[in-house]
Structure formats: structure tokens, C-alpha cells
Scaffold this motif. Sequence first.
Motif, mmCIF file in Angstrom:
data_model
loop_
_atom_site.group_PDB
_atom_site.id
_atom_site.type_symbol
_atom_site.label_atom_id
_atom_site.label_comp_id
_atom_site.label_asym_id
_atom_site.label_seq_id
_atom_site.Cartn_x
_atom_site.Cartn_y
_atom_site.Cartn_z
ATOM 1 N N UNK A 1 -4.059 13.071 -20.072
ATOM 2 C CA UNK A 1 -3.696 13.485 -19.721
ATOM 3 C C UNK A 1 -2.308 13.426 -20.500
ATOM 4 N N UNK A 2 -1.607 14.951 -20.726
ATOM 5 C CA UNK A 2 -0.911 15.766 -22.033
ATOM 6 C C UNK A 2 0.298 14.856 -21.709
ATOM 7 N N UNK A 3 0.354 13.709 -21.381
ATOM 8 C CA UNK A 3 1.909 13.097 -21.124
ATOM 9 C C UNK A 3 1.623 11.690 -21.547
ATOM 10 N N UNK A 4 0.429 11.536 -21.787
ATOM 11 C CA UNK A 4 -0.205 10.116 -21.848
ATOM 12 C C UNK A 4 -0.811 10.297 -23.833
ATOM 13 N N UNK B 1 7.587 5.696 -19.737
ATOM 14 C CA UNK B 1 7.532 7.482 -19.932
ATOM 15 C C UNK B 1 6.241 7.340 -18.299
ATOM 16 N N UNK B 2 6.077 8.556 -17.690
ATOM 17 C CA UNK B 2 5.669 8.625 -16.734
ATOM 18 C C UNK B 2 4.680 9.069 -17.081
ATOM 19 N N UNK B 3 3.381 8.272 -16.011
ATOM 20 C CA UNK B 3 2.059 8.412 -16.256
ATOM 21 C C UNK B 3 1.233 9.684 -15.047
ATOM 22 N N UNK B 4 0.070 9.384 -14.877
ATOM 23 C CA UNK B 4 -0.491 10.465 -13.741
ATOM 24 C C UNK B 4 -0.604 9.381 -13.016
ATOM 25 N N UNK B 5 -0.598 8.985 -11.210
ATOM 26 C CA UNK B 5 -0.760 8.585 -10.460
ATOM 27 C C UNK B 5 -1.908 8.210 -10.011
ATOM 28 N N UNK B 6 -3.326 8.046 -10.170
ATOM 29 C CA UNK B 6 -4.525 7.421 -10.643
ATOM 30 C C UNK B 6 -4.605 6.145 -8.803
ATOM 31 N N UNK B 7 -5.489 6.861 -8.592
ATOM 32 C CA UNK B 7 -5.625 5.538 -7.227
ATOM 33 C C UNK B 7 -6.392 4.132 -7.856
ATOM 34 N N UNK C 1 0.709 11.911 -26.018
ATOM 35 C CA UNK C 1 2.370 11.774 -26.510
ATOM 36 C C UNK C 1 1.779 10.309 -26.959
ATOM 37 N N UNK C 2 2.184 9.451 -25.941
ATOM 38 C CA UNK C 2 2.058 7.648 -26.535
ATOM 39 C C UNK C 2 1.163 7.396 -26.688
ATOM 40 N N UNK C 3 -0.110 7.368 -26.820
ATOM 41 C CA UNK C 3 -1.049 7.354 -26.771
ATOM 42 C C UNK C 3 -2.080 7.076 -28.666
ATOM 43 N N UNK C 4 -2.198 8.267 -28.957
ATOM 44 C CA UNK C 4 -2.430 8.745 -30.262
ATOM 45 C C UNK C 4 -1.228 8.102 -31.307
ATOM 46 N N UNK C 5 0.739 7.605 -31.493
ATOM 47 C CA UNK C 5 1.159 7.418 -31.819
ATOM 48 C C UNK C 5 0.523 5.699 -32.249
ATOM 49 N N UNK C 6 0.337 5.152 -30.890
ATOM 50 C CA UNK C 6 0.171 3.911 -30.496
ATOM 51 C C UNK C 6 -1.413 3.463 -31.615
ATOM 52 N N UNK C 7 -2.292 4.294 -31.584
ATOM 53 C CA UNK C 7 -3.562 3.670 -31.579
ATOM 54 C C UNK C 7 -3.248 3.930 -33.021
ATOM 55 N N UNK C 8 -2.483 4.845 -34.291
ATOM 56 C CA UNK C 8 -1.632 4.518 -35.379
ATOM 57 C C UNK C 8 -0.783 3.567 -35.973
#
Lengths: 70, 233
Positions: B192-195, B24-30, B197-204
Motif C-alpha cells: 500500500x502506498x501509505x505503508x 499512521x493509517x494502514x489498510x484493513x486486512x483480514x 511512506x513508512x516502510x522505506x525510511x524504516x529500512x534505511x
Amino acid sequence: MKNKLIAFILSMGVFGAKAQEVSNNESMASVMRSNGKIYVVVAVVLTILFGLIAYLIRLDRKISKLEKES
Amino acid sequence: MRLTWWKITAIVLLAYAVIGGLLLPVPELTQLGETIRNLYYHVCMWFAMMILFTISIAQSIKYLRTGSIEHDIKASSYAGVGTYLGLLGYATGAIWASFTWADPNNPAFASFGSIMREPKLIGAAIALLIYGAYFILRSSITDMDQKARVSAVYNIFAYAMLFPSIWIIPRLLPSLHPGQEGNPALNFNDIDARMRMVFYPAVIGWTLLGAWIATLKIRHKILLEQKWFAHEK
């Protein structure tokens, strides 16, 4: 998902066939070769994850069996 | 085999964490680049550790209230899996840091020497060592009831030490590690809102996997205990 699975299985065959020759031919457009081959990483990590989960399930079954015996 | 609903949930969420986390897409960070995806794995280890330690201290308090040895077995198993996840979090953090903070190929980055003084790393090491001492304490007492009681009290101390060592002190000192002002990854403004979406399910998912391993340990220890009692008679 099903298409990707079929593509995955087919591409496994491609790996075997192309194992000896180093090819820069980009026309081998399979799912596994797209997007900088990130799907290969996904497949590897999923294999490890499911391998570990299968191991856990096996342990769980063994312990359940022991619990029934005792 | 008890493949209950939460084990299936763990499997599904972890598969999602891997597929979604990598694709899934993630924000582009330096500087971070694609490594921000480590949020789904490295940070989840610490979250799962924290939750398992919380279950552990709850079981320790239950033991002190009831005196039932089952709670002691549960407390030590959850603490064991929690410590293990903490070690994995430390190892993955070391890999991540060596490519984003202290890459020797990039002179703009910090040196390895400055990373050694990183308060978050030192604090996490202290917290894990305190939990390490919990297991040393347990194995040094042979009397079962005494072991359970002393280690339950120590577990409460160890949990209390988690907060200054990994939450408070790193926030008081300058640090490269994110989360200086607030709660990293939990704060709605900095993730980021897109992250999310994955982060909370991943923690669980990771927490449930840790709990699954812990329940196996508990059942194994209870079986050993029963065998030992049968042998005594």
C-alpha cells in the motif's frame, strides 16, 4: 508537537494520581488516553529506542576517547 | 564522539518509524489486522541483515585483494551485526506467526506442526546457522592471517548460500509466508502506498542503526589490535 509533549508530561502526573483507583471514567480526555491508549505504546517504544540510542552514543564517546589516547 | 550526519539520520528515521509506524493509517486486512505494522520492524530486520551481509562480503573480497587486516575486522563486524539482526527478525517473526498463522484459539488457523515445515523459516534458520559457522570457524583458528583468509573465503560461500536458502527455495515450495510470487514489500503492486511512506525510511533507519553498531565494534577491535601490537613490542 509541543502541545503533545506538554500533554504527555501532564498525563504522567495523572498516572501517579490515579494509580490507586481503577477508573472507568472516559471523561479524562488526555492525549495519552485517546484512540485506545495507543499513544502509551508509542511513548514506551520511543523511551526504549531513545534509551538504546543514548547507550550507543555513550559507547561511541568512550571509544572516541580511547582512540584519542592511543 | 562522532555524531555524523548519518547517525542523526538514523535517529530521526527510527523515531519516524516508531511514531508513523504505530499511528499512521494502514489498510484493513483480514487475519492480519493491525499486525501489518510489523512490516516496519520485522521485515526491516531482514532487509538490514541482507544489506549488512552485502557490506560484509564486499569487505571480505577487499581483504582477499589487499591483505589488509582492517578489512577482515570490518567484514567480521558487519557479519556479526547482520546475524544479530537476523536472530531478532526470527524472534519477532515467531511472535507474529503465533498470532496470525497458528493461534491455538482459532481452529481455522494452521497448527504449530505445519509451521515447523514452513520453508521460509527453515531456509532462514539454515542461513543463520551458516553464518553461525562463520564465527565458529573464526574462533577456531589462532593464526591471524590464516583466520582472516579462511574466513573471508568462507564468508563468500555463506553469502552465496543466502540466496538459495532464503530467496529461491522458499519460492519453489508452498508457504504461508508472504512473498511467494515476487518480492514481498518491494513489489510496488502489493504494498500500500501509505505503508511505503513508512516502510522505506524504516529500512534505511534500521540499516543505519546496524551500521552504527558495526562501526563501534570495528573501532573497538582496531583499538584492541593496536594495544596488542604495542604489547608485543
